[in-house]
Scaffold this motif. Structure first.
Motif, PDB file in Angstrom:
ATOM      1  N   PRO A  99      20.799  -0.023  36.009  1.00 47.95           N
ATOM      2  CA  PRO A  99      20.893   0.217  34.565  1.00 47.95           C
ATOM      3  C   PRO A  99      21.758  -0.799  33.815  1.00 47.95           C
ATOM      4  O   PRO A  99      21.351  -1.337  32.790  1.00 47.95           O
ATOM      5  CB  PRO A  99      21.505   1.612  34.464  1.00 47.95           C
ATOM      6  CG  PRO A  99      21.313   2.255  35.783  1.00 47.95           C
ATOM      7  CD  PRO A  99      21.034   1.196  36.791  1.00 47.95           C
ATOM      8  N   LYS A 154      22.298   2.216  28.175  1.00 44.80           N
ATOM      9  CA  LYS A 154      22.630   1.849  29.551  1.00 44.80           C
ATOM     10  C   LYS A 154      23.594   2.859  30.154  1.00 44.80           C
ATOM     11  O   LYS A 154      23.448   3.256  31.308  1.00 44.80           O
ATOM     12  CB  LYS A 154      23.286   0.470  29.577  1.00 44.80           C
ATOM     13  CG  LYS A 154      22.340  -0.683  29.370  1.00 44.80           C
ATOM     14  CD  LYS A 154      23.068  -1.966  29.739  1.00 44.80           C
ATOM     15  CE  LYS A 154      22.505  -3.150  28.991  1.00 44.80           C
ATOM     16  NZ  LYS A 154      23.236  -4.377  29.270  1.00 44.80           N
ATOM     17  N   PHE A 199      21.865   6.075  30.968  1.00 50.00           N
ATOM     18  CA  PHE A 199      20.976   5.949  32.122  1.00 50.00           C
ATOM     19  C   PHE A 199      21.748   6.128  33.430  1.00 50.00           C
ATOM     20  O   PHE A 199      21.193   6.519  34.457  1.00 50.00           O
ATOM     21  CB  PHE A 199      20.281   4.577  32.128  1.00 50.00           C
ATOM     22  CG  PHE A 199      19.241   4.418  31.052  1.00 50.00           C
ATOM     23  CD1 PHE A 199      18.854   5.502  30.271  1.00 50.00           C
ATOM     24  CD2 PHE A 199      18.641   3.187  30.817  1.00 50.00           C
ATOM     25  CE1 PHE A 199      17.897   5.363  29.275  1.00 50.00           C
ATOM     26  CE2 PHE A 199      17.676   3.041  29.825  1.00 50.00           C
ATOM     27  CZ  PHE A 199      17.310   4.117  29.044  1.00 50.00           C
TER      28      PHE A 199
END
Lengths: 241, 454
Positions: B258, B269, B272
């Motif tokens: 990520p 990000k 994730f």
């Protein structure tokens, strides 16, 4: 007096039956079976100039048409005058044929569009036929997701025809045009012209016009004179420019 | 013969075959009493036909007595496609389209909620397990059994063609088998973007939001394609939050970790990485062999001999799609010639594919790729410098040369600035050991292997 040829040439149409397979019989069989929907919905063909790539793709379109399937043929050699927008809506087609893929690999917009088209056609169970001058792994594809997909299908390298097969193909093509090409003239052409099928067919096309205009048969002396005058014309053009 | 067919025959005789096949053949005609509607697949084709061929078409009809008053209209559209039942060539087809609203001709009301669209063929049972994907597979099973609660999101990353999409669908299938009324939606990130753009154009963005925020599990493939698309990221961010807060499962895949996905907003990000992140590595030889045998059975009902599976597995290492491509060629050749699949037969059938493949990997190519990867110079690799930032890449390059080329150890040593063959041997053993103990080295090695063989 020279007779002007009509602006219309009898277009023989391009079909599987007019393809001389030579060493490519298996590729031919696989394509026919793919168009008919039996197996392998994605086939990748690669080979040099004049190995029959464009012929096979256009023959596939013709067969698809006969089966009442909707088919599209995209010559990517002319990609400079297209844009990737030409792919839009093709996911609804039964068969998509992309000729000369190497013309658009490495170009981000095209690769992305091709990636999307590939996925949609696959989801829809449609057929995709691609040709290129080299194998899927040797193609310089920037998008790894696309590169791996190009290796997914059945692929064949196409081989050029042997000398005898080239003669056979040339005679066949002349017959399809309603043109009488003596065997010795075919041999003469093979000795004096570029030997790939594409170039030979171009020459045959010009000779077709010339013989009609001059009302002459395609004898060796006539063909020799024609080729020489073409050469002189080409040189003159060259010195002028 | 209908009027359009007559026009087609005329055009086919008049135009070079390539032009005919490119521009005229894809047109679909609908004949009405006083006009013919010609459907072109897109605006591009429509404009082209309008600019180049419409006069030819019109003049044909003008000269035809029974059609002289016929009106020719060009439109964008296509013949509705009849779906073929089952899978051609064994490819698995998603039973319903990826996202029903995405289909061009679909006339569904925009507020329809999303239905599950999981491919029933991609299950955990059909996923061949190996060391390279064990963890990801185990996570998939656990999340399938406890969606929304075990780990959320699940982030699966790895190179192309290693089975990420398969695993996504496999989780979806577990969720559905436990709770058939769940709405489990699979979508490629590109399709998410395309649909959002369309919703913005059609002023239906609110419906779009509602639809995606009301699923029970959202499986988004290849999130790296969100890179640089800010509006889509923004929308996906809110979808993510809504699903996360209501404890609906989110599963994402990407080609990298990520944090390393470039062009994504930081807030995405970081989200994730909130749940569980697992890698899928390229399969080792034994797993490749198992995959080949399984695919031969599943797709073609063929029992692939072990020696043939090992032969393909040894030569094709980059990804599973390429393995399948090689397998297809062998099966097609066997069916065409009627010969049994032996090792010699397989070698013959794959001759062209493998020759094209082998040409790619040379020691020079390996050195260049490794140097670029570690941001050092090729001359460093060939030097006798011993600091680790140079020596480690050199050892990796030597191991790759041993694995990917047929050169002997002395030849490899020679190509690295005249090193002794024992240096090469030491390097390959060292890297083999480090790959087991140091995940960073294993990952670098895997990345390089993929780059070189893809």
């Amino acid at each position: 007096m020279q007779q002007l040829p009509l602006g219309i040439t009898l277009n023989p149409g391009i079909s599987f039956s007019s393809f001389i397979p030579g060493s490519n019989a298996q590729a031919l069989a696989s394509l026919q079976s793919a168009v008919a929907g039996h197996e392998n919905s994605f086939i990748f063909l690669w080979g040099g100039k004049g190995t029959g790539k464009s012929h096979l793709l256009q023959a596939a379109c013709q067969q698809a048409d006969a089966l009442n399937l909707q088919a599209a043929y995209i010559p990517l050699l002319q990609a400079h005058s297209f844009s990737a927008a030409i792919f839009e809506g093709l996911e609804q087609f039964d068969l998509v044929c992309l000729d000369d893929l190497e013309q658009v690999t490495g170009l981000p917009g095209w690769e992305q569009a091709l990636f999307n088209l590939f996925n949609s056609l696959r989801d829809n169970g449609a057929r995709l036929l691609i040709t290129a001058h080299c194998s899927p792994t040797a193609l310089e594809v920037a998008l790894p997701d696309l590169a791996s997909r190009l290796s997914w299908g059945l692929s064949y390298r196409l081989y050029p025809l042997s000398e005898d097969e080239t003669i056979e193909a040339l005679l066949q093509s002349a017959t399809d045009r309603g043109l009488k090409l003596p065997t010795e003239t075919a041999h003469y052409l093979l000795k004096h012209c570029p030997r790939d099928m594409g170039s030979l067919l171009d020459i045959l096309n010009r000779l077709d016009h010339a013989s009609l205009a001059a009302q002459r048969r395609l004898t060796i002396p006539f063909v020799r004179t024609q080729l020489e005058s073409e050469l002189i014309a080409a040189r003159r053009l060259h010195t002028q420019t | 013969m209908n009027l359009w067919q007559r026009c087609i025959d005329h055009l086919q005789a008049e135009l070079p075959p390539q032009q005919f096949n490119t521009w005229i053949r894809p047109l679909h005609a609908i004949q009405e009493s006083s006009r013919i509607r010609l459907l072109a697949p897109n605006k591009f084709v429509l404009d082209w036909v309008n600019n180049h061929y419409i006069e030819l078409i019109n003049s044909f009809f003008t000269h035809l007595e029974e059609a002289s008053n016929l009106l020719v209209v060009l439109e964008i559209g296509s013949k509705p496609r009849k779906r073929e039942a089952g899978a051609i060539n064994g490819l698995q087809h998603v039973q319903k389209s990826r996202a029903p609203q995405q289909t061009k001709n679909s006339q569904q009301p925009a507020e329809t909620s999303l239905e599950s669209n999981i491919n029933p063929n991609f299950t955990v049972d059909t996923f061949v397990e190996g060391k390279s994907n064990q963890l990801a597979r185990a996570a998939a099973i656990q999340i399938g059994a406890n969606p929304g609660t075990a780990y959320n999101p699940l982030f699966i990353y790895g190179g192309v063609g290693l089975g990420k999409t398969h695993l996504l669908h496999a989780v979806g299938n577990i969720i559905l088998s436990n709770n058939p009324s769940s709405r489990v939606v699979y979508l490629h990130s590109e399709a998410f973007v395309a649909e959002m753009v369309k919703a913005l154009q059609n002023n239906t963005i609110e419906n779009f939001k509602k639809r995606y925020r009301s699923v029970n599990a959202l499986l988004i493939d290849d999130v790296q394609f969100f890179a640089g698309k800010e509006r889509s990221q923004e929308e996906f961010f809110h979808t993510f939050n809504a699903l996360f807060e209501s404890q609906q499962q989110i599963i994402l895949t990407s080609d990298r970790f990520p944090k390393e996905v470039t062009g994504l907003e930081e807030r995405l990000k970081s989200r994730f990485g909130w749940g569980l992140t697992v890698a899928i590595e390229p399969p080792d030889l034994e797993t490749r062999v198992a995959i080949l045998k399984r695919k031969a059975q599943q797709l073609f009902n063929v029992d692939l001999p072990n020696e043939v599976a090992f032969f393909i597995g040894k030569r094709v290492r980059s990804n599973i799609r390429e393995l399948e491509g090689a397998l297809r060629r062998i099966i097609a050749s066997a069916r065409f010639t009627g010969r049994p699949i032996s090792l010699d037969f397989a070698k013959e059938a794959l001759k062209d594919l493998l020759a094209a493949h082998d040409k790619q990997v040379t020691i020079e190519n390996i050195q260049k790729t490794v140097a670029e990867y570690f941001k050092i110079r090729v001359s460093d690799l060939l030097s006798s410098k011993r600091n680790r930032s140079i020596a480690r890449p050199r050892q990796i390059a030597m191991s790759l040369a041993k694995e990917l080329t047929n050169h002997s150890l002395p030849e490899i040593g020679n190509a690295f600035g005249g090193k002794d063959h024992t240096t090469v041997l030491y390097a390959t053993r060292k890297i083999a050991a480090l790959k087991e103990s140091d995940t960073r080295i294993a990952e670098d090695y895997g990345n390089l292997l993929r780059t070189l063989t893809n």
